[in-house]
Design an enzyme around this catalytic site. Structure first.
Site, PDB file in Angstrom:
ATOM      1  CD  GLU A   1       0.189   7.016  -6.373  1.00 38.03           C
ATOM      2  OE1 GLU A   1      -0.235   8.033  -5.447  1.00 38.03           O
ATOM      3  OE2 GLU A   1       0.411   5.927  -5.170  1.00 38.03           O
TER       4      GLU A   1
ATOM      5  CB  THR B   1      -9.718   6.464  -8.340  1.00 35.24           C
ATOM      6  OG1 THR B   1      -8.848   6.281  -7.333  1.00 35.24           O
ATOM      7  CG2 THR B   1     -11.301   7.388  -8.040  1.00 35.24           C
TER       8      THR B   1
ATOM      9  NE  ARG C   1      -0.990   6.783  -2.137  1.00 40.13           N
ATOM     10  CZ  ARG C   1       0.061   6.071  -1.800  1.00 40.13           C
ATOM     11  NH1 ARG C   1       0.385   5.627  -1.172  1.00 40.13           N
ATOM     12  NH2 ARG C   1       1.466   6.200  -2.274  1.00 40.13           N
TER      13      ARG C   1
ATOM     14  CD  GLN D   1       3.122   2.275  -8.622  1.00 39.85           C
ATOM     15  OE1 GLN D   1       2.208   1.616  -9.629  1.00 39.85           O
ATOM     16  NE2 GLN D   1       2.695   3.558  -7.570  1.00 39.85           N
TER      17      GLN D   1
END
Length: 390
Positions: A59, A64, A201, A233
């Site tokens: 995140e 992006t 996402r 992650q």
């Protein structure tokens, strides 16, 4: 005509032919040399592709940034690629509304002022229906009927109150954007725009790579980079190690807006503390002794809004922060404090023989195309100067 005249004329003719042959041969040699030079340049260019590694926790906005590279320095997304994001975007809508609905129910049970989170009977019924869709692996396409339900639930005061507590509920950053564009997303002939794709996402699994030049594909002479992005992650990080060799620069993404949020994979762990520990670990890797480090303090746009409402001291690392007067001055003051914390960490975690490697910090908003473009041009310039020893 005398014999001498004939001889002279004959010599002149012969010299003329010889001169003509010499010119042709010279031109061919020049052409051949030019081809050889071009081949050599291309070979050298291939040998001097610079390897960039994009790292960061989940995140952090890495994916992006990666998508922005394709839009800025390559050919962008063709229609087929854009259409492939339709199902992702529709899934984002269903996932978001499910998180908010479940969050409202949870907050209604644990918060002192629980009445704020109680949904109307109609919203409760819609929420149950949409929540069932939200657990499916094959999300249906959004249609007008679904959009009516999603919008009605989204506009419920209890859901809006829940959304204001999004930091503790893992509500994705794209929530507001997609909820404001529901009608367009549900059109029969809907094709995602590049803005939709940037907001989408998608969790990065494994390793993805792309090659680009900050000068763009149409311009020659610029440095060429190969950028590798890997999942952030925890369960993805074991795949990082084999990419560590031969890296010219590490780009580390830190989402500074997440100082009050917990990890998706471990809701007892503060995201900023995880980022701090991860950055510290990467800095200490032996193979990065001479590697340049580019730190992106990302999601500044969200940080700018949040810092007015949520104190920076919500994160243990920033507990000694002293706020000043609210407003733009406070935003800059808080940002500089965070930046200084990362600078201190860098020098604490770098051995004396590593502190002379290039280290730059950039304020970034991954969704801001102009800012990302400017940032990568600055990185290109910095690395070029470093190689030239200036």
């Amino acid at each position: 005509m005398s014999v001498l005249t004939c001889v002279i004329e004959s010599m002149g003719s012969s010299c003329s032919r010889s001169h003509s042959l010499d010119e042709t041969e010279a031109a061919e040699n020049a052409k051949s040399a030019d081809i050889d030079r071009r081949i050599l340049q291309e070979t050298k260019a291939e040998q001097h592709i610079h390897k960039l590694l994009l790292l960061g926790a989940g995140e952090s906005g890495k994916s992006t940034i990666f998508k922005q590279i394709k839009l800025l320095f390559q050919t962008g997304f063709d229609e087929a690629e854009l259409k492939s994001y339709t199902s992702v975007i529709h899934a984002n809508v269903y996932q978001t509304i499910k998180i908010l609905y479940e969050g409202a129910k949870e907050l209604a049970q644990v918060e002192p002022d629980s009445s704020k989170y109680v949904l109307s009977p109609d919203s409760q019924e819609i929420g149950e229906k949409l929540s069932e869709i939200g657990v499916r692996l094959d999300y249906p396409s959004l249609n007008k009927e679904c959009v009516q339900d999603v919008r009605k639930l989204w506009q419920d005061p209890a859901i809006q109150e829940t959304y204001s507590r999004g930091s503790i509920l893992q509500v994705p950053d794209c929530a507001q954007y997609f909820m404001e564009n529901l009608d367009r997303l549900s059109e029969v002939d809907y094709v995602p725009t590049k803005e939709d794709v940037l907001h989408a996402r998608v969790r990065t699994n494994g390793v993805v790579e792309t090659q680009f030049s900050p000068l763009g594909e149409s311009k020659r002479g610029g440095e060429v980079y190969r950028l590798y992005d890997v999942g952030g992650q925890r369960n993805e990080r074991r795949k990082w190690i084999h990419l560590f060799e031969g890296v010219n620069a590490v780009i580390f993404c830190a989402a500074i807006s997440e100082y009050d949020q917990m990890l998706c994979e471990d809701e007892t762990k503060n995201r900023m503390m995880e980022t701090k520990e991860l950055f510290d670990w990467v800095l200490k890797q032996r193979c990065f002794e001479k590697t340049s480090f580019m730190l992106f303090l990302n999601k500044f746009d969200i940080f700018e809004r949040k810092i007015q409402k949520v104190p920076l001291s919500a994160c243990e690392w920033f507990k000694d922060y002293q706020p000043i007067a609210p407003g733009k001055q406070e935003v800059e003051h808080a940002y500089e404090f965070v930046k200084k914390k990362f600078e201190e960490l860098y020098f604490q975690s770098s051995k004396p023989d590593r502190v002379d490697r290039v280290f730059k910090i950039y304020r970034t908003t991954a969704l801001d195309q102009k800012l990302v473009k400017k940032t990568f041009k600055l990185i290109d310039e910095s690395m070029r100067r470093s190689r030239e020893g200036t």
